[in-house]
Design a protein around this motif. Structure first.
Motif, short mmCIF file in Angstrom:
data_model
loop_
_atom_site.label_atom_id
_atom_site.label_comp_id
_atom_site.label_asym_id
_atom_site.label_seq_id
_atom_site.Cartn_x
_atom_site.Cartn_y
_atom_site.Cartn_z
N VAL A 99 -86.27 22.28 41.74
CA VAL A 99 -87.19 21.31 41.44
C VAL A 99 -87.33 20.11 41.15
O VAL A 99 -86.19 20.08 40.16
CB VAL A 99 -88.44 22.09 40.56
CG1 VAL A 99 -89.74 21.44 40.76
CG2 VAL A 99 -89.06 23.38 41.63
N PHE A 100 -87.60 19.05 42.07
CA PHE A 100 -87.21 17.47 41.63
C PHE A 100 -88.56 17.45 41.42
O PHE A 100 -89.20 17.46 41.99
CB PHE A 100 -86.31 16.94 42.05
CG PHE A 100 -85.17 17.11 42.25
CD1 PHE A 100 -83.63 17.25 41.36
CD2 PHE A 100 -85.00 17.17 44.15
CE1 PHE A 100 -82.65 17.02 41.54
CE2 PHE A 100 -83.07 18.11 43.79
CZ PHE A 100 -82.42 17.35 42.95
N TYR A 101 -88.94 16.63 40.00
CA TYR A 101 -90.16 16.43 39.73
C TYR A 101 -90.15 15.05 39.16
O TYR A 101 -89.99 14.78 38.18
CB TYR A 101 -91.09 17.57 38.60
CG TYR A 101 -92.11 17.41 37.70
CD1 TYR A 101 -93.59 17.55 38.74
CD2 TYR A 101 -92.07 16.87 36.85
CE1 TYR A 101 -94.69 17.73 38.45
CE2 TYR A 101 -93.15 16.62 35.87
CZ TYR A 101 -94.79 16.84 36.48
OH TYR A 101 -95.76 16.38 35.71
N ARG A 102 -91.81 14.30 39.08
CA ARG A 102 -92.26 13.65 39.24
C ARG A 102 -92.89 13.24 38.64
O ARG A 102 -94.27 14.28 39.44
CB ARG A 102 -91.80 11.94 39.81
CG ARG A 102 -91.98 10.22 39.05
CD ARG A 102 -91.12 10.50 37.71
NE ARG A 102 -91.87 9.25 37.18
CZ ARG A 102 -91.90 9.23 35.90
NH1 ARG A 102 -91.36 10.49 35.27
NH2 ARG A 102 -92.27 8.75 35.77
N GLY A 103 -94.44 13.25 37.36
CA GLY A 103 -95.61 13.18 37.04
C GLY A 103 -95.59 12.92 35.50
O GLY A 103 -94.75 12.22 34.44
N PRO A 104 -96.64 13.66 35.56
CA PRO A 104 -96.85 13.76 32.85
C PRO A 104 -95.41 14.33 32.76
O PRO A 104 -94.81 15.05 33.04
CB PRO A 104 -97.88 14.62 33.15
CG PRO A 104 -98.91 14.82 35.04
CD PRO A 104 -97.61 14.22 35.52
N LYS A 105 -95.52 14.31 31.92
CA LYS A 105 -94.26 13.97 31.03
C LYS A 105 -94.42 15.85 30.89
O LYS A 105 -95.31 15.76 29.80
CB LYS A 105 -94.03 13.52 30.09
CG LYS A 105 -93.59 11.98 30.08
CD LYS A 105 -92.14 11.65 30.96
CE LYS A 105 -91.73 10.43 30.43
NZ LYS A 105 -90.62 10.33 31.33
N LEU A 106 -93.21 16.19 30.34
CA LEU A 106 -93.11 17.86 30.37
C LEU A 106 -92.77 18.22 29.38
O LEU A 106 -91.86 19.19 28.39
CB LEU A 106 -92.22 18.91 31.59
CG LEU A 106 -92.99 18.97 32.67
CD1 LEU A 106 -91.91 19.22 33.80
CD2 LEU A 106 -94.32 19.19 33.17
#
Length: 116
Positions: free
Chosen positions: A38-45
Motif C-alpha cells: 500500500v502506497f498512501y497519501r492522506g492524513p498523517k498516520l
C-alpha cells in the motif's frame, strides 16, 4: 465473511489517495485487506502507529512520491513492507468499517427512526 481473504488480491501494489488531509476512510482499510503493498497519501498516520507499519506514506511532493514508489517497486519482495492483514490489531482498527458493523449501525438507526 468480515474480511477479504489475502489470497483474493490479484495486484501487488495499491495507491490510496484520500480526498483531503483530515479524513481517514475505508479506502486505506480496503487496500490493507487486499494484501497488496500500500502506497498512501492522506492524513498523517503518526497517531495510528499500527496502520503506519502496514503502508508506505507518500510525501506531499509529487515528484518525490513517484521516486519513492519507483524505488520500492524495484526492491526484491523480501525487502518491501509487504504485510498481510493477519495482525489482529489491524482487524480491530478496521472493525468500524466492516460489513457486520455497518449493517448493525444501519439497522439500529432504522429502528430508532421507526420508534420515534
Amino acid at each position: 465473511m468480515l474480511f477479504r481473504s489475502v489470497s483474493q488480491s490479484r495486484y501487488r501494489f495499491t495507491l490510496i489517495i484520500e480526498n483531503d488531509k483530515n479524513s481517514l476512510t475505508e479506502k486505506l482499510f480496503d487496500a490493507l485487506f487486499s494484501s497488496a503493498i500500500v502506497f498512501y497519501r492522506g492524513p498523517k498516520l503518526q497517531a495510528h502507529t499500527i496502520l503506519g507499519r502496514y503502508c508506505y506514506e507518500l510525501p506531499e511532493d509529487a515528484d518525490l512520491a513517484v521516486q519513492m514508489i519507483q524505488t520500492i517497486i524495484e526492491l526484491p519482495e523480501t525487502e518491501t513492507l509487504h504485510r498481510h492483514v493477519t495482525d489482529l490489531k489491524v482487524k480491530d482498527l478496521a472493525m468500524p468499517f466492516s460489513l457486520e458493523n455497518t449493517s448493525i449501525s444501519l439497522a439500529t438507526a432504522i429502528a430508532a427512526s421507526l420508534n420515534s
